[in-house]
Design a protein around this motif. Structure first.
Motif, PDB file in Angstrom:
ATOM      1  N   TYR A  25       0.914  -1.232  -0.076  1.00 29.31           N
ATOM      2  CA  TYR A  25      -0.032   0.031   0.094  1.00 29.31           C
ATOM      3  C   TYR A  25       0.861   1.182   0.036  1.00 29.31           C
ATOM      4  N   ASP A  26       2.121   1.372   0.636  1.00 30.83           N
ATOM      5  CA  ASP A  26       2.769   2.426   0.949  1.00 30.83           C
ATOM      6  C   ASP A  26       4.243   1.753   1.217  1.00 30.83           C
ATOM      7  N   PHE A  27       5.124   2.962   0.779  1.00 31.42           N
ATOM      8  CA  PHE A  27       6.657   2.791   1.232  1.00 31.42           C
ATOM      9  C   PHE A  27       7.107   4.064   1.070  1.00 31.42           C
ATOM     10  N   ILE A  28       8.251   4.465   1.540  1.00 28.21           N
ATOM     11  CA  ILE A  28       8.873   5.621   1.423  1.00 28.21           C
ATOM     12  C   ILE A  28       9.082   6.136  -0.125  1.00 28.21           C
ATOM     13  N   GLY A  29       8.496   6.855  -0.532  1.00 26.39           N
ATOM     14  CA  GLY A  29       8.941   7.364  -2.052  1.00 26.39           C
ATOM     15  C   GLY A  29       7.689   6.828  -2.792  1.00 26.39           C
ATOM     16  N   LYS A  30       6.927   5.899  -2.674  1.00 24.53           N
ATOM     17  CA  LYS A  30       5.962   5.305  -3.509  1.00 24.53           C
ATOM     18  C   LYS A  30       5.193   6.179  -4.098  1.00 24.53           C
TER      19      LYS A  30
END
Lengths: 91, 1001
Positions: free
Chosen positions: B890-895
């Motif tokens: 769903y999310d990660f740093i920079g996605k």
């Protein structure tokens, strides 16, 4: 060079600290829901005011803790320091 | 010429101790305690230099750190040579050698003197106006301009002296030890404040200490005797530290000050050995008291710069302190009472005064009456209109001033003299105050800027605060001290003071002449040759701001920062432009107050101590085996290991072949290692890496790519799951500290709810990487009781093991594309395990390789190096690494940034492989990549990021970033070089073993 009152360690020389930009900008909980413009607002837009500014600082060469600082950029007076998650002690 | 002008023993010198020194090659004598300038003046030497632009002869002008003219080079042609030293601050010692700076071939005959006659052609901004075109010629002009400017020579050998830094913390810092400074230091120390008193001069007491005048009394003693007694008392105080020869260079915010303490500059060279020369004091004071005094102003009139024209206060000081007469026929020129104080000192010492020219028409002053009693002619209401003499003043013309002071009237009177003392009143030395951020206010009645708003806990007292007379100082100082130190009483409440100075002053910034301004040379800034005419020209040409006029005319831009002339520049601007002085403001005073040597600034941080460096536990083995080293961050890494007469290329080719054909060994201990523990460790990795981590089994390794929030690649490395809630992450060597900082930042500020703990363990482990087809045989010999079968120990997995009794972690991971193992062991066993591997690998020609071979091997395999193949503009998609970006998470740093309108553009620069037409042609890293050389301007498509000759593929290979390169495989491009164009073909960035056969072999 400032003397900064780290909320965890007490007064230390500025050289022990690293500045981390504007404070109280929360990372959006659901980035995927945001438009390009909204995401850009979070990503790029920072204030640079002459006067009272809320900033993040890190005691990089000390306890490594991040904390917030209220600083008057016109005369470098540090008005307050407070821990992450705490409400600013002044408006 | 070698007249002796020593009239009477001065108290600052020891006449029983004679010292010989050389100036411009000639030997002179002085006494211990003399400054270079007082000793030269005693020998009747006034001419000490040439001016910057017109090369006019210039003489000693002052007796202090404000000196603009007497700038000398010490010990020419030696490692101790030092340029731009003020002769007024050099204490002479046996063997001192000094020479004039700005002259060629000699100070007496200077070729550049022609500029003086060409001066109508050299107006303000001359250099800006003349050397503008053609722009490409600037480098040629600059060479000649610098040569003729001659701002001294820098040493060509290393500095032999020792410098140190020291931190000092005190309750009260007092700067300056004149009357007010001594009163402040004593009061502070006696009231329990830990106090530091500093003064730039070798002795305490300011200008008062040797003056001995009956006209200034405190409690019925002459002010100097009273002060001497006070100084003797403060020397006994326990919590007062006194530092002389210590000049405060900078006053920063939060009462942080830098000062230079000088220990050896006054000693003969042979006595300086093994002693610290200068100490840079970093002072943090709770309270600061500035008692920095004031600087006498010269006056601006035609030809006011000849040798033999000095500040009147300097003439007084040379007489009072050193017993030196600056001339035999002295004339004083003044607009206030100060010159009469000088006259009284000279009369006392029996030095002849021809006349005094006073701008003021009428003065009711005890000092003036006393001088008149001595039958000295006083021309009241007169001004000097011109001076005569070339290498030394020989006479002056004077005329009466009109009522409004704007014109001269009556007939000209000529007077002959060999010395002219000038007093234009006083300027408070507020330099440090303004450096600290203080705001000044303008006091109209005597035309001075004085401190107004203090930015920190500090106080200005004495004449730097505008208290110029003795009674003002003695009344105001105790009052201010009581309030500032919050104390009830001082010892100075009921002093009886006799002060004879009349405060009247007739201030005229630019004195009128009987010539038109254009025909005069009325200098405002002596060091930079800026005249009143230049300032007026700048105003005519439209400059208004004081900062602009300063830069255009170079007023105040010399090494003295215009300590003498800045006020006149302001005054002339204010009069000409019709602006109020207070509204114009001043130019900014910048640190240092007086120049510091580089040695003082760097202290002990020279040579190998310039920056710390880190060594791996195996470093001594690399040294013993003749490795060449490369700096990576602060690390010293083995670069390559040349054998016999191999050059770098040959060594790297040999190492690379060996690693692929049999076995290579690399010291990878510098890789950053972060120990990650906590119940949310997997979730944390999910958020910081682009790929998924939840399903990684215990004992498995995975490569991860970390982005910035803007989607650009930040770092990469392999992370291993050691336990349910325990990972070890590796980072790039250079990125370790930053990655650690970034992870901490997110944990502390964005995700404080996560149960994760980070510990940097980079230094805890030595990391040895053994690679190549024979690596398994070698490592299994070193670690005998471990199952190395591919089923039990496949690529990208990890095992705990023991070497003897010592625990170690073994990962089967590879940065070369070869079958390879990484042994991580407690750092202090690193070298012994390395040696065991070398021993076990003997039969397999195990070859140690350095970072250069590592880079070549990974490039063959198309593995990126973050920071070499990427800069802060490359996304994983640009790197053709889409496979590592999880679509499911769903999310990660920079996605979110990976699908901004800019990051999804197809024509972004993308990483590709490049093969040269001629397989032996190796491209230059950083070279430009273009498609069409005929088009003008040539369109730049990208650049080469990595380039090597691959011994295993027997051809040149390169990686580069090319606009839209992903879709250009097979296309021909051109690398335009200085002498030829090189043809290349875009290729897949993986050059070797795309199927990973070797990894899994």
């Amino acid at each position: 060079m400032f003397v900064i009152n780290c909320p965890f360690c007490g007064e230390r020389e500025q050289s022990e600290f690293k500045a981390g930009g504007e404070a109280h900008i929360v990372r959006p909980k659901q980035p995927t829901e945001l438009s390009d413009d909204e995401w850009a607002e979070y990503l790029f837009m920072r204030k640079n005011i002459k006067g009272v500014q809320f900033e993040r600082w890190n005691h990089a060469h000390g306890c490594r803790k991040w904390f917030n600082m209220v600083r008057d950029t016109s005369n470098d007076e540090i008005k307050a320091v407070y821990k992450m998650g705490e409400k600013p002690p002044i408006e | 010429m070698t007249k002796n002008l020593r009239v009477k023993t001065g108290k600052a010198i020891d006449e029983t101790y004679r010292i010989s020194f050389k100036f411009n090659g000639k030997t002179y004598y002085g006494f211990k305690g003399d400054t270079l300038s007082s000793a030269l003046l005693a020998n009747n030497v006034h001419l000490v230099g040439r001016s910057f632009k017109y090369h006019r002869p210039r003489g000693i002008m002052t007796a202090g750190s404000e000196e603009p003219n007497a700038i000398v080079q010490l010990h020419d042609n030696s490692s101790r040579t030092e340029p731009n030293v003020r002769a007024t601050e050099v204490e002479i010692y046996e063997g001192l050698e000094a020479s004039s700076q700005n002259c060629w071939p000699s100070v007496k005959f200077d070729v550049g003197g022609i500029n003086n006659f060409l001066s109508p052609l050299l107006p303000a901004g001359f250099y800006y106006k003349t050397f503008m075109w053609p722009a490409s010629f600037w480098e040629k002009y600059e060479y000649f301009i610098r040569k003729s400017a001659g701002l001294g020579k820098s040493p060509t050998e290393p500095d032999p002296d020792i410098y140190e830094h020291r931190y000092i913390h005190c309750d009260v810092l007092v700067i300056g030890s004149g009357i007010s400074g001594v009163m402040a230091a004593k009061t502070a120390a006696k009231n329990g404040f830990k106090t530091l008193l500093v003064d730039e001069k070798p002795n305490l007491g300011g200008s008062t200490i040797y003056q001995n005048s009956d006209y200034f009394k405190i409690n019925n003693q002459n002010s100097n005797s009273w002060l001497e007694k006070e100084i003797n008392e403060i020397k006994k105080l326990k919590n007062l530290e006194i530092k002389t020869r210590t000049s405060v260079a900078a006053y920063h915010g939060y009462n942080f000050l830098l000062a230079r303490e000088n220990f050896t500059d006054h000693l003969p060279i042979e006595q300086r050995k093994d002693k610290t020369r200068h100490k840079l004091l970093k002072i943090r004071a709770k309270k600061v008291i500035s008692a920095t005094g004031s600087i006498e102003r010269p006056m601006v009139f035609d030809n006011n710069d000849r040798p033999g024209i000095l500040l009147s206060s300097a003439i007084k000081r040379y007489a009072d302190f050193f017993g030196v007469a600056c001339g035999e026929k002295n004339v004083l020129f003044t607009n206030n009472d100060s010159a009469y104080e000088t006259a009284i000192s000279l009369i006392q010492k029996g030095i002849n005064i021809e006349a005094i020219i006073d701008n003021r028409e009428e003065v009711d002053s005890k000092l003036v009456y006393e001088v008149e009693k001595n039958n000295i002619k006083i021309f009241k209401g007169y001004t000097v209109t011109n001076t005569f003499g070339y290498k030394k003043i020989s006479g002056i013309s004077i005329k009466q001033l009109s009522k409004d002071g704007q014109k001269v009237v009556g007939s000209r009177i000529n007077l002959s003299c060999d010395c002219l003392g000038v007093s234009g009143g006083w300027t408070p030395a507020v330099h440090l105050f303004t450096q600290s951020g203080g705001k000044l206010k303008f006091r109209d009645e005597d035309q001075v800027f004085i401190p107004s708003i203090y930015p920190s806990d500090q106080l200005s007292i004495g004449s730097c605060n505008g208290d110029f007379t003795l009674d003002e100082i003695l009344i105001n100082t105790p009052k201010s001290l009581k309030e500032f130190l919050n104390i009830k009483n001082t010892e100075y409440e009921s002093l009886e003071v006799i002060s004879s100075t009349n405060k009247s002053k007739r201030n005229i910034w630019l004195l009128p002449s009987d010539k038109v301004l254009g025909k005069t040379k009325s200098f405002v800034d002596y060091q930079n040759d800026a005249t009143a005419k230049d300032i007026k020209l700048a105003l005519r040409e439209g400059f208004r701001s004081i900062e602009h006029v300063k830069r255009y005319t170079t007023t105040g831009m010399g090494t003295d920062q215009g300590k003498l002339g800045n006020m006149h520049a302001l005054g002339i601007i204010s009069e000409t432009a019709g602006a109020k002085m207070g509204e114009l403001g001043t130019t900014t005073f910048r640190p240092p107050y007086t120049p510091l040597t580089f040695g003082t600034i760097v202290g002990r941080n020279v040579g190998e101590y310039f920056d710390i460096f880190r060594k791996t536990p195996i470093h001594s083995w690399h040294e013993k085996n003749k490795a060449e080293f490369e700096n990576v961050g602060q690390w010293k890494r083995a670069w390559y290991y040349p054998k016999e007469n191999e050059n770098m290329h040959q060594a790297v080719q040999r190492e690379s072949k060996a690693a692929r054909e049999s076995a290579g060994i690399l010291d990878a201990s510098t890789l950053g290692k972060i120990d990650i523990q906590g119940t949310d460790a997997s979730e944390f990795l999910n958020r910081v890496y682009t790929n998924a981590w939840s399903k990684l089994a215990i004992g498995k390794c995975r490569y991860g790519l970390m982005l910035n929030e803007d989607g650009m690649v930040y770092d990469d490395g392999v992370t291993t799951r050691l336990g349910e809630n325990h990972y070890i992450m590796t980072t790039t060597t250079g990125g370790a500290a930053n990655v650690m900082g970034k992870l901490e930042d997110y944990l502390q500020t964005e995700w404080p709810e996560l149960d994760v703990y980070l510990t940097s363990v980079t230094d805890h482990f030595a990391t040895i990487s053994v690679c190549g087809p024979n690596s398994k045989k070698i490592v299994s010999e070193v670690i005998s009781d471990l199952d190395f079968s591919d089923e039990s120990f496949p690529h990208m997995s990890f095992k705990n093991a023991k070497i003897g009794k010592i625990n170690c972690r073994v990962m089967r991971i590879s940065f070369t594309g070869e079958h390879s193992y990484e042994i991580n062991i407690q750092a202090n066993y690193g070298k012994s395990v390395w040696e065991k591997c070398m021993e076990a690998g003997k039969d397999y020609n195990i070859t140690p390789y350095g970072t250069e071979t590592m880079h070549l091997l990974r490039a063959e395999k198309g593995f990126i190096i973050v920071g070499q193949d990427t800069d802060a503009t490359m996304t994983p998609i640009d790197l053709q690494m889409d496979w590592i970006v999880s679509k499911k998470k769903y999310d990660f740093i920079g996605k979110r940034s990976l699908y901004r309108s800019d990051t999804i553009r197809e024509d972004r620069k993308q990483l590709v492989g490049l093969l040269t037409e001629d397989p032996n042609e190796v491209l230059e890293e950083g070279a430009q990549i273009v498609a069409d050389v005929k088009k003008s301007p040539i369109e730049m498509l990208g650049h080469i990021t990595s380039s090597y000759f691959s011994p295993n593929l027997k051809k040149s290979i390169a990686l580069g970033v090319v606009r839209g390169g992903k879709n250009m495989i097979g296309q021909k491009l051109i690398i335009p070089m200085e002498k030829k164009n090189i043809n290349v073909t875009v290729a897949d960035p993986v050059f070797l073993d795309k199927e990973n056969k070797r990894l899994n072999a």
